[in-house]
Design a protein around this motif. Sequence first.
Motif, mmCIF file in Angstrom:
data_model
loop_
_atom_site.group_PDB
_atom_site.id
_atom_site.type_symbol
_atom_site.label_atom_id
_atom_site.label_comp_id
_atom_site.label_asym_id
_atom_site.label_seq_id
_atom_site.Cartn_x
_atom_site.Cartn_y
_atom_site.Cartn_z
ATOM 1 N N ALA A 4 0.825 -1.209 0.000
ATOM 2 C CA ALA A 4 0.000 0.000 0.000
ATOM 3 C C ALA A 4 0.855 1.252 0.000
ATOM 4 O O ALA A 4 0.546 2.240 -0.684
ATOM 5 N N SER B 226 -4.600 2.311 -4.742
ATOM 6 C CA SER B 226 -5.923 2.395 -4.142
ATOM 7 C C SER B 226 -6.282 3.858 -3.903
ATOM 8 O O SER B 226 -5.430 4.668 -3.565
ATOM 9 N N ASP B 227 -7.565 4.194 -4.113
ATOM 10 C CA ASP B 227 -8.007 5.565 -3.871
ATOM 11 C C ASP B 227 -8.256 5.839 -2.393
ATOM 12 O O ASP B 227 -8.320 6.997 -1.980
ATOM 13 N N TRP C 265 -7.728 4.188 1.821
ATOM 14 C CA TRP C 265 -7.223 3.189 2.755
ATOM 15 C C TRP C 265 -8.299 2.983 3.825
ATOM 16 O O TRP C 265 -8.226 3.513 4.934
ATOM 17 N N PRO D 138 -3.292 7.918 0.119
ATOM 18 C CA PRO D 138 -3.009 7.273 -1.176
ATOM 19 C C PRO D 138 -2.656 8.242 -2.293
ATOM 20 O O PRO D 138 -1.974 7.863 -3.241
#
Length: 874
Positions: free
Chosen positions: A442, A448-449, A451, A701
């Motif tokens: 991550a 990823s938009d 978390w 992110p």
Amino acid sequence: MKAIRRLTVRPVLPDPLRPLSDLARNLRWSWHPETRDLFQSVDPDCWTASGRDPVRLLGTVPPARLAELAEDRRFLRRLTAVADDLDHYMSGDRWYQAQSGRLPAAVAYFSPEFGITAALPQYSGGLGILAGDHLKAASDLGVPLVGVGLLYRHGYFRQSLSRDGWQQEHYPVLDPHELPLAPLKETDGTPAHVALALPGGRELRARVWLAQVGRVPLLLLDSDVEENDPGERGVTDRLYGGGSEHRLLQEMLLGIGGVRAVRTYCRLTGHAAPEVFHTNEGHAGFLGLERIAELCDEGLEFGAALEAVRAGTVFTTHTPVPAGIDRFDRELVGRHFGPDSELPRIDVERVLRLGMETYPGGEPNLFNMAVMGLRLAQRANGVSLLHGGVGRGMFAGLWPGFDAEEVPITSVTNGVHAPTWVAPEVFRLGARQIGVQRAEDALAVGGSDRWDSVADIPDQDIWELRRTLRAQLVEEVRERLRASWRQRGAGTAELGWIDDALDPDVLTIGFARRVPSYKRLTLMLRDRDRLMELLLHPERPIQIVVAGKAHPADDGGKRLVQELVRFADDPRVRHRIVFLPDYGMAMAQKLYPGCDIWLNNPLRPLEACGTSGMKAALNGCLNLSVLDGWWDEWYQPDFGWAIPTADGAGTDPDRRDAIEANALYDLLEQRITPRFYERGASGLPDRWLEMVRRTLSLLGPKVLAGRMVREYVERLYAPAAEAHRAMDPDSARGLAEWKARVRAAWPGVSVDHVETSAATAAAELGATLALRVRVRVRLGDLAPEDVEVQAVSGRVDSEDRITDAAKVPLKPVGGPDLEGRWVYEGPLALDRTGPFGYTVRVLPAHRLLASGVETGLVAVPSGDLVEAAGLLMR
């Protein structure tokens, strides 16, 4: 007695410990906690004394301790595991290898500075830290990058303070043999060199050193070699030091010598030759000239070689102010190129034309490195959305006839390398939720938009984490304060107050960066009484940690530092505000996590990006900033606070500072401190913790260097590699000849007549009014396949300027008339109510152009053809 010569004696590691040498030489240890923990366990005292530098550590550990570790099975198991992990990291497939399409076989990334780790001090500020984060993220993603820079024997200066708070500079000598570097060697074992020709038959030689940044090799050129005369030996003495000629030689060595170093490295190692060359700021712009010279040696004419080089070049501008760009006197540049100097096969006038400011408002006798960078690159970008717009305005003169919005400079917003900047305590909290491997992915790769797992962390855990980090910062500050005051001449008896400096339970604000005037280090001092009230408030106090370096030649910046230091020295507030000298990576890695608020108050829009606030945000620190750089793009009330600005054209600078300082005090008094100290039913600052949670889950992110590098690959590197492959010698010649022909013929291109006809007599609200546009153009000696005729339409403002323009190509109808004019037609759909306008234009068109704007040529209707009013739909 002083030594006349310095030698480095390296330890011979016992065979079972040999992997320690490989681990120390690969700078992945600087962002890999398990590797650092392993080295710390070798000898904790030596680890601290060595500045947490594995190379220095291995040079100081007693042989008896090494012999003991060679028999320690538990340590050897850990060593094997860490070494195997590095091997898998270096050889396994990563994000890049899983992508479809033909990505570049390699990318060469040039920068004048690289901030990888405090153990390799080759950086001064944001540009170098960004470059270091770019290399690390490329390594994590598996991008086949080769970094290129210079090795400065004095690095950037070390900063201390005099008793009265004046900045003092020190330049410690760096020995490459004591750094995590290895000399690049020829097949016969001799050091690899590159050489540049200088006027008068002289030569500048440089050794090539290799720093391994994970999977990414970083080549650093060093002119301090015995073959050079004393003047040439000093070319790479200091980062951003010396006069104009000194800087020019540094930039020639970086650009021209850097390309030669890359070719040497690829020859010796079998590494794929770069298909894309990325110039991080204009300092390395001469790399394009060297690549043109290479192609000319292979038989291409200059014009064709220029097109081939441009196709595979990406240029990133980092400065929003002309003063931040290196500019050299025309005669100085001319003296260093030509028959009796460097690149003798290229006409000096061609070299000079690439960098001259030959546009309205330019200074025609100055050679501008950024201008050259843009002319040598088919793709260019700024480093935030706002900065991209600022850059388009700055360089619009290179594309006359086009609105600034169409200048071909896009933007890729900077990011930061989370594994470097996230505190171990923050990482462990995340790993507890989703596991170590997922947490590592991550932070390093991103993608990823949100978390969302942050939502599951209990408030109590987040609050305890924040207090732990704040307490660690307090201890760090006290230690650094003692060292600073001793340097300033204070005795032990004077330093008892430092034991009470800062408080781990007080709202802590951080401000750390370079100290040019536009960053306004002392804006917080605008109303000292009001600031003092905030610092000493009996119920809701704040405390401030400040750090920053002024350029050695910037006395104005040094005065700002002194002003801040003198305020912080006041016995009434010195336990609440501190200035820490010698800001660098090691300090920053403690400072960002330990602060609750990260303050940034530049003059908008003079901050290109400003990544320090990103690093703070990744640790749960909230931002308090002017809407500039990245904060202008991603600010939400969930993530922090925006300082209102008074940046109207008519605002007096002094009044502007007063207005914005007052807004800063108001935010602190009325919104920030109450929220921090307010407690909910649980006894915790619930509303504050919700902001921390949203900062981590939604902003985290976005600010990753992994996201940034993926954008560079997809939006810039991949298209540049495709353009490079398409630009074979015949195509390059054809494009150069076509451009020359179009430029010569363009004065004969004009728009003679424009008319429209509506398909329906009337339109109602919500309906679409379809128009047909009919244009008569003269193409002179050009053919329809050489141009694109466009209808440009959109809403118009009060001065009939088109905004949010849509561009539609029109098609030729039949052949030319008796006067050689061509008729073009096409539909124009106006599907929104309100004032609309349109115009038409003619642009050059060729399959190998990155955009129709590239040539800077455009033909538009003459004044008597332009309608005075836009079309109004009712």
